[in-house]
Design an enzyme around this catalytic site. Structure first.
Site, PDB file in Angstrom:
ATOM      1  N   THR A  11      48.625  48.476  44.581  1.00  0.00           N
ATOM      2  CA  THR A  11      47.187  48.499  45.007  1.00  0.00           C
ATOM      3  C   THR A  11      46.424  47.241  44.928  1.00  0.00           C
ATOM      4  O   THR A  11      46.025  46.487  45.954  1.00  0.00           O
ATOM      5  CB  THR A  11      46.256  49.446  44.281  1.00  0.00           C
ATOM      6  OG1 THR A  11      47.027  50.707  44.249  1.00  0.00           O
ATOM      7  CG2 THR A  11      44.969  49.640  45.045  1.00  0.00           C
ATOM      8  N   ARG A  44      60.625  47.094  44.617  1.00  0.00           N
ATOM      9  CA  ARG A  44      60.741  47.835  45.972  1.00  0.00           C
ATOM     10  C   ARG A  44      60.880  46.817  47.251  1.00  0.00           C
ATOM     11  O   ARG A  44      60.453  45.642  47.091  1.00  0.00           O
ATOM     12  CB  ARG A  44      59.609  48.655  46.160  1.00  0.00           C
ATOM     13  CG  ARG A  44      59.573  49.730  45.122  1.00  0.00           C
ATOM     14  CD  ARG A  44      58.052  50.249  45.486  1.00  0.00           C
ATOM     15  NE  ARG A  44      57.078  49.249  45.015  1.00  0.00           N
ATOM     16  CZ  ARG A  44      55.674  49.563  44.598  1.00  0.00           C
ATOM     17  NH1 ARG A  44      55.143  50.830  44.971  1.00  0.00           N
ATOM     18  NH2 ARG A  44      54.741  48.732  44.418  1.00  0.00           N
ATOM     19  N   LYS A 100      44.274  45.080  32.142  1.00  0.00           N
ATOM     20  CA  LYS A 100      43.421  45.152  31.082  1.00  0.00           C
ATOM     21  C   LYS A 100      44.325  45.285  29.421  1.00  0.00           C
ATOM     22  O   LYS A 100      43.853  44.937  28.523  1.00  0.00           O
ATOM     23  CB  LYS A 100      42.214  46.077  31.125  1.00  0.00           C
ATOM     24  CG  LYS A 100      42.823  47.415  31.480  1.00  0.00           C
ATOM     25  CD  LYS A 100      42.088  47.792  32.727  1.00  0.00           C
ATOM     26  CE  LYS A 100      42.794  49.116  33.262  1.00  0.00           C
ATOM     27  NZ  LYS A 100      42.366  49.780  34.513  1.00  0.00           N
ATOM     28  N   GLY A 129      36.303  45.410  37.220  1.00  0.00           N
ATOM     29  CA  GLY A 129      36.709  45.014  38.530  1.00  0.00           C
ATOM     30  C   GLY A 129      36.371  43.781  39.198  1.00  0.00           C
ATOM     31  O   GLY A 129      36.446  42.765  38.720  1.00  0.00           O
ATOM     32  N   ILE A 131      32.979  42.834  39.496  1.00  0.00           N
ATOM     33  CA  ILE A 131      31.968  42.198  38.831  1.00  0.00           C
ATOM     34  C   ILE A 131      32.424  41.036  37.700  1.00  0.00           C
ATOM     35  O   ILE A 131      33.082  41.112  37.211  1.00  0.00           O
ATOM     36  CB  ILE A 131      31.228  43.506  38.024  1.00  0.00           C
ATOM     37  CG1 ILE A 131      30.944  44.660  38.712  1.00  0.00           C
ATOM     38  CG2 ILE A 131      29.903  42.819  37.429  1.00  0.00           C
ATOM     39  CD1 ILE A 131      30.441  45.757  37.632  1.00  0.00           C
ATOM     40  N   GLY A 182      41.799  59.447  44.532  1.00  0.00           N
ATOM     41  CA  GLY A 182      42.562  58.477  43.931  1.00  0.00           C
ATOM     42  C   GLY A 182      41.830  57.463  43.031  1.00  0.00           C
ATOM     43  O   GLY A 182      42.093  56.601  42.614  1.00  0.00           O
ATOM     44  N   LYS A 200      38.457  47.787  27.592  1.00  0.00           N
ATOM     45  CA  LYS A 200      37.472  46.793  28.177  1.00  0.00           C
ATOM     46  C   LYS A 200      36.655  46.137  27.285  1.00  0.00           C
ATOM     47  O   LYS A 200      36.206  45.076  27.388  1.00  0.00           O
ATOM     48  CB  LYS A 200      36.912  47.494  29.458  1.00  0.00           C
ATOM     49  CG  LYS A 200      37.824  47.635  30.441  1.00  0.00           C
ATOM     50  CD  LYS A 200      37.579  48.553  31.693  1.00  0.00           C
ATOM     51  CE  LYS A 200      38.669  48.656  32.864  1.00  0.00           C
ATOM     52  NZ  LYS A 200      38.186  49.835  33.696  1.00  0.00           N
TER      53      LYS A 200
HETATM   54  N1  HSE Z   1      40.846  54.103  36.298  1.00  0.00           N
HETATM   55  C1  HSE Z   1      39.872  52.662  36.199  1.00  0.00           C
HETATM   56  C2  HSE Z   1      38.451  53.214  36.337  1.00  0.00           C
HETATM   57  C3  HSE Z   1      40.429  51.673  37.121  1.00  0.00           C
HETATM   58  O1  HSE Z   1      38.243  54.455  37.007  1.00  0.00           O
HETATM   59  O2  HSE Z   1      37.674  52.354  36.216  1.00  0.00           O
HETATM   60  C4  HSE Z   1      39.850  50.315  37.006  1.00  0.00           C
HETATM   61  O3  HSE Z   1      39.961  49.661  35.596  1.00  0.00           O
END
Ligand code: HSE
Length: 403
Positions: A11, A44, A100, A129, A131, A182, A200
């Site tokens: 992703t 892949r 992370k 993410g 930010i 997702g 984090k």
């Molecule tokens: N699974 C994490 C979240 C993804 O929901 O924030 C980002 O680190």
């Protein structure tokens, strides 16, 4: 043109390619040179995808290519990302990552290796993410003494808590919905048990102190025990429930923990809802500031990785200083941390109030019409140890949330 490689075409990795291709001109102007993805490392094949001609399966091809100056590590997990990152840095190639887990476990070592080889190890995308919280703490707030970090650092759990509050729905139902959308990690435990937020807040705490805060010393509690009734109690005392990564310096010591917390409904961080992340800092000159945005997702996360690539390109041949060193920062035991507690107790206040007061001291009774056979008390400020000792005396306790 600066040549780069991407490790992992999942992703975030595919997002990196998309960001670079979509914003080519802006990126070139800001970096002072164009950036081109020469290789993508993945086990892949991607037949029919234009990336296929750039796919390589052997990391050594990339490590041996002197043209490659920067690598985006978007594989996730510790291995093989750790080994590949070390090798890349030892070859003088900067690495920018969203990983992370790896940053929390080996970040200090990897930054040292980068410094020894005239390159950089950057990880803006690993917390919050898209930010820009890492750069804000490292570069923008350098005149500040930060004494409190409160972060909504996990989008999945924030989505679940927001929906539970709005719909009055049970945890399991909303978790399923989050997985279908997702949002949740492959293993939802990382999100719902607080492990992701723990990594984090360990990273942010390490920046705060300039030394390594081992994530394993951070007390971590997830959201699995939160029920719809908890939100009704929270509302009765004008609070919201958020999963907070907390790192704080008080006169009692230096503390970090991850747990559901009651935040005043009118505080900036209380307005961070749905899948969004928010990090509220308190510092001695600026006072409170909030950094808000998308903490997950393909393009926001990839944008932060590419922002780091631009920084590396501006510094090719040099090194961006390490955000923290390998010295272990020992935090104070949480037993000494003082806060309030909202405690749910089975029974009725007339029968239980005296017992609760004897254990907790001054309390505020909170009753809600939705719960006929229980009530809650909001304690005054007391340490975690004092709370534990008091709670032992009341077997009727159903649950507790910190405030
Ligand atoms: N699974 C994490 C979240 C993804 O929901 O924030 C980002 O680190």
């Amino acid at each position: 043109m600066v040549q780069i490689a991407v490790f992992g075409y999942g992703t975030v990795g595919s997002g990196v390619v998309e960001v670079i291709e979509t914003n080519q001109k802006e990126i070139a102007r800001k970096a002072g040179d164009g950036i081109h993805v020469k290789y993508v490392l993945d086990i892949r094949d991607f037949q029919g995808d234009p990336i296929q001609e750039r796919i390589v399966h052997d990391v050594e091809v990339i490590l041996a290519d002197p043209e490659i100056k920067v690598i985006c590590e978007t594989m996730g997990g510790i291995e093989p990302a750790y080994t590949f990152t070390k090798k890349a840095l030892m070859n003088g190639k900067s690495v920018c990552t969203s990983n992370k887990e790896l940053v929390a476990a080996h970040g200090a070592e990897l930054m040292r290796i980068a410094g020894e080889h005239q390159c950089s190890y950057l990880f803006e995308a690993s917390v919050g993410g898209g930010i820009p919280i890492i750069r804000t703490m490292n570069d923008a707030l350098t005149a500040e003494k930060i004494d409190r970090i409160e972060g909504i650092l996990n989008g999945t759990t924030n989505y679940i808590l927001t929906k539970m509050e709005r719909d009055g729905a049970a945890f399991d139902i909303i978790l399923k919905e989050a997985q279908e959308l997702g949002y949740a990690e492959r293993n939802p435990a990382a999100d719902i048990e607080g492990h992701d937020a723990c990594r984090k807040i360990a990273i942010l705490s390490s920046i705060l102190y300039g030394h390594n805060v081992d994530y394993r010393q951070i007390y971590t509690e997830g959201i699995t025990k939160i029920t719809p009734k908890d939100f009704v109690y929270a509302k009765a005392i004008d609070c919201k429930i958020k999963l907070i990564g907390l790192s704080v310096i008080t006169k009692e010591g230096e503390f970090a923990m991850v747990s559901p917390r009651l935040v005043p409904a009118d505080s900036p961080i209380a307005g961070v809802n749905d899948v969004f992340n928010g990090i509220q800092l308190h510092s001695n000159m600026l006072d409170t500031s909030l950094y808000y945005g998308r903490g997950a997702g393909k393009l926001p996360t990839a944008s932060a990785v590419v922002g780091d690539v631009v920084e590396c390109v501006k510094k090719i041949g040099g090194s961006i200083p390490a955000a923290w060193d390998e010295t272990e920062k020992k935090l104070t035991d949480n037993g000494a941390f003082r806060q309030q507690y909202l405690v749910r107790i089975k029974g009725m206040p007339d029968a239980m109030q005296q017992k609760a007061e004897a254990a907790f001291g001054g309390i505020q009774i909170v009753q809600i019409p939705e719960a006929a056979d229980e009530f809650a008390v909001l304690t005054g400020e007391m340490s975690e140890q004092e709370y534990r000792d008091a709670a032992e005396k009341i077997p009727e306790i159903i649950g507790m949330i910190r405030r």
